[in-house]
Enzyme design. Structure first.
Site, PDB file in Angstrom:
ATOM      1  CE  LYS A 169      -3.026  40.434  38.076  1.00 53.71           C
ATOM      2  NZ  LYS A 169      -3.724  39.153  38.058  1.00 53.71           N
ATOM      3  CB  CYS A 209      23.040  35.977  27.864  1.00 53.48           C
ATOM      4  SG  CYS A 209      23.885  35.024  29.115  1.00 53.48           S
ATOM      5  CE1 TYR A 210      23.251  28.287  24.195  1.00 55.13           C
ATOM      6  CE2 TYR A 210      21.705  29.194  22.607  1.00 55.13           C
ATOM      7  CZ  TYR A 210      22.495  28.147  23.041  1.00 55.13           C
ATOM      8  OH  TYR A 210      22.542  26.986  22.324  1.00 55.13           O
ATOM      9  CG  HIS A 242      20.159  38.609  30.825  1.00 58.75           C
ATOM     10  ND1 HIS A 242      19.434  37.841  29.947  1.00 58.75           N
ATOM     11  CD2 HIS A 242      21.119  37.795  31.327  1.00 58.75           C
ATOM     12  CE1 HIS A 242      19.912  36.614  29.923  1.00 58.75           C
ATOM     13  NE2 HIS A 242      20.939  36.555  30.755  1.00 58.75           N
ATOM     14  CB  SER A 277     -11.642  34.148  39.245  1.00 60.11           C
ATOM     15  OG  SER A 277     -10.809  35.235  38.856  1.00 60.11           O
ATOM     16  N   GLY A 278     -13.538  36.968  39.114  1.00 62.11           N
ATOM     17  CA  GLY A 278     -13.645  38.260  39.784  1.00 62.11           C
ATOM     18  C   GLY A 278     -12.303  38.961  39.836  1.00 62.11           C
ATOM     19  N   GLY A 279     -11.246  38.242  39.492  1.00 63.94           N
ATOM     20  CA  GLY A 279      -9.921  38.843  39.434  1.00 63.94           C
ATOM     21  C   GLY A 279      -9.784  39.692  38.174  1.00 63.94           C
ATOM     22  CB  VAL A 280      -7.136  42.105  37.154  1.00 67.25           C
ATOM     23  CG1 VAL A 280      -6.977  43.145  36.070  1.00 67.25           C
ATOM     24  CG2 VAL A 280      -7.055  42.749  38.518  1.00 67.25           C
ATOM     25  CG  ASP A 281      -5.245  38.012  35.374  1.00 68.01           C
ATOM     26  OD1 ASP A 281      -4.944  39.223  35.406  1.00 68.01           O
ATOM     27  OD2 ASP A 281      -4.618  37.135  35.992  1.00 68.01           O
ATOM     28  CB  SER A 282     -11.237  35.810  34.716  1.00 65.31           C
ATOM     29  OG  SER A 282     -11.572  36.277  35.992  1.00 65.31           O
ATOM     30  CB  SER A 283     -12.678  41.192  35.240  1.00 60.92           C
ATOM     31  OG  SER A 283     -13.012  40.549  36.440  1.00 60.92           O
ATOM     32  CD  GLU A 306      16.827  40.053  28.867  1.00 62.99           C
ATOM     33  OE1 GLU A 306      17.718  40.847  28.506  1.00 62.99           O
ATOM     34  OE2 GLU A 306      17.011  38.825  28.913  1.00 62.99           O
ATOM     35  N   GLY A 335      19.614  31.796  27.209  1.00 63.64           N
ATOM     36  CA  GLY A 335      19.156  30.413  27.359  1.00 63.64           C
ATOM     37  C   GLY A 335      20.051  29.688  28.333  1.00 63.64           C
TER      38      GLY A 335
END
Ligand code: XMP
Length: 511
Positions: free
Chosen positions: A367, A82-83, A169, A223-229, A171, A55
């Site tokens: 993604k 870390c924090y 970190h 939108s035709g993009g990966v996410d919304s499809s 991660e 943080g």
């Protein structure tokens, strides 16, 4: 509440979600909760271990974030990062002070004691440091288990209490064996099993959507993009014809995008509704130059268009969006106290007057995970491989005022650049490639004539999740082809530049 093997308490680090993501990669499900989550709510998840994230604050600052101290007394294994390490040190009676120098970047981790958290990892591995405070004295009962050049307490542990802490970190991508360290914590210290996978995630989301929606309808912007499809496919599986998929032509799409998107959904038998709202968007954007104002206007106009469309159908109570974790973390503080970078249009929530409930099944994933989910759901590979395209479209790639002639210039330049990348195989090797119209005029010479025309910037980046990115090493002859073709074929452009900045400190898009 369902069983969550690892609970991550979020103290506002930009990297918190990557902790959860790395755990998912080892098949361990985790949930991120705000640092202030009550002990009852944490325990209701029946966790096997707890991770305290990094943080931006200092543990000794007056307004710093502290969890309910009972969390340290639950008898569960704890890992502080870390924090999180500084909180552990402070709580158990050690001391934390500002470091002489902020330590930022790679460091070599030297083991000082054998410890199960280091199982099957390398002494001398590279880890990523990013901190301004450091532990001065470790608490009684803790021991130094690893050092780095600038951090005598790079890792500490109290094995009796099962409490571990890293100054670095694990991660982030730059910590070479960080994923293994997190996996060791989950599997060897907490005793978690690897039972999570994309198939189980898909089933879980489908069931959740079914339950949430009941017999109502859902409007889903595609939108035709990966996410919304992927979102539309999840919804189609979950609720069939209760899904109303709407594609908005906002006048900010790339060349030929509309017919391509329509054809793709037609081929999958999804009855897509196209709304041509290009005039509405472009009129509202007239004369607007501030990037955040553009984003706000576009976000609001999408909502208006969806609202008008929704009124044409009975029983719509939900709006589904393909919001990803990267959109969320850089826009608003959802779970914890992270800082805002850009307001992504699909994150701000809905205005008060709109009574839809939001469905955002991808809100916690990245993604590349969405792509895996898409494959799991049977979407075609060329669809899954499409580069990300931002919701506000070309409006945030035309610097300054957005107007039709400039959009046309940008579309032409973009098409040429994509043609060249497809032909040379670089499209599939890169995360994202696009052009930006800079609104910077410069002098050129074409034939015997002086020109004073605009500049196109080519931006091609490599990334795995969009949170960080590096500019792509594209061979010079390919860049040359792109540049020559754009200048020769697009009227109004006499100069092409290549963006050689990485994220951070730049961002991927220019606005
Ligand atoms: P930045 O520019 O923030 O972009 O480094 C990170 C990734 O997010 C995409 N992006 C967006 N996606 N709505 C979206 O759906 C948005 O408003 C938006 N803004 C940026 C960007 O293209 C990159 O892949």
């Amino acid at each position: 509440m369902k069983h969550v093997p690892i609970v991550v308490l979020d103290f506002g680090s930009q990297y918190t979600q990557i902790i959860a993501r790395k755990l998912r990669e080892s098949g361990v499900y985790s949930e991120i909760v705000p640092y202030s989550e009550s002990i009852e709510d944490i325990m209701a998840r029946t966790p096997k271990g707890i991770i305290l994230s990094g943080g931006p604050a200092s543990v000794y600052a007056e307004d710093s974030y502290h969890p309910d101290a009972t969390v340290f007394e639950l008898g569960l294994p704890i890992l502080g990062i870390c924090y999180g390490m500084q909180l552990i040190s402070q709580h158990f009676g050690g001391s934390v002070i500002p470091a002489d120098h902020h330590e930022y970047g790679k460091a070599k981790l030297d083991f000082k004691k054998e410890n199960p958290i280091f199982k099957d990892t390398t002494d001398g591995q590279i880890v990523w440091m990013s901190h301004g405070d450091k532990v001065e004295n470790i608490p009684a009962g803790f021991e130094q288990i690893a050092t780095s050049e600038n951090s005598p307490y790079a890792a500490i542990a109290n094995t009796d209490r099962n409490v571990y802490a890293f100054q670095f970190h694990p991660e982030v991508y730059h910590s070479d064996e960080g994923s293994k360290l997190l996996k060791n914590f989950a599997k060897h210290i907490c005793g978690c099993e690897s039972t999570w996978n994309m198939g189980s995630f898909a089933k879980e989301q489908i069931n959740k959507i079914k339950k949430q929606v009941g017999d109502k309808k859902v409007l889903c912007g595609v939108s035709g993009g990966v996410d919304s499809s992927v979102v539309a496919t999840l919804l189609a599986e979950a609720i069939g014809d209760q899904l109303v998929p709407v594609f908005v032509d906002n006048g900010l799409l790339r060349a030929n995008e509309r017919p391509q998107v329509e054809a793709m959904f037609k081929a999958r038998g999804v009855p897509l509704i196209t709304v041509d709202a290009s005039e509405q968007f472009l009129t509202k954007l007239e004369g607007v130059t501030d990037p955040e104002t553009k984003r706000k206007i576009i976000g609001e106009t999408f909502i208006e268009v969806f609202d008008t469309e929704a009124k044409k159908h009975d029983g719509i109570e939900f709006l589904a969006q393909g919001t990803l974790y990267t959109d969320v973390i850089e826009s608003v503080s959802v779970k914890g106290p992270s800082k805002t970078i850009k307001s992504h249009h699909n994150v701000g929530g809905l205005p008060d007057w709109m009574t839809f409930e939001l469905i955002e099944p991808l809100r916690e994933i990245f993604k590349d995970e969405v792509r895996l989910l898409g494959l799991e759901l049977g979407l075609p590979r060329d669809m899954i491989g499409r580069h990300p395209f931002p919701g506000p479209g070309l409006a945030i790639r035309v610097m300054g005022d957005v107007n039709s002639p400039d959009l046309e210039i940008l579309r032409k330049a973009d098409t040429i650049m994509l043609d060249v990348l497809h032909a040379t195989g670089y499209y599939d090797k890169t995360w994202q490639a696009f052009t930006v119209l800079l609104n910077v005029k410069s002098v050129g010479v074409m034939g015997d004539n002086r020109t004073y025309d605009n500049t196109v910037c080519v931006r091609i980046v490599e990334a795995t999740d969009g949170m960080t990115a590096t500019f792509a090493y594209i061979p010079h002859d390919i860049l040359e082809t792109i540049s020559r073709r754009i200048i020769n074929e697009v009227d109004g452009i006499n100069r092409v530049v290549y963006d050689i900045s990485s994220k951070p400190p730049a961002t991927i898009e220019w606005e």
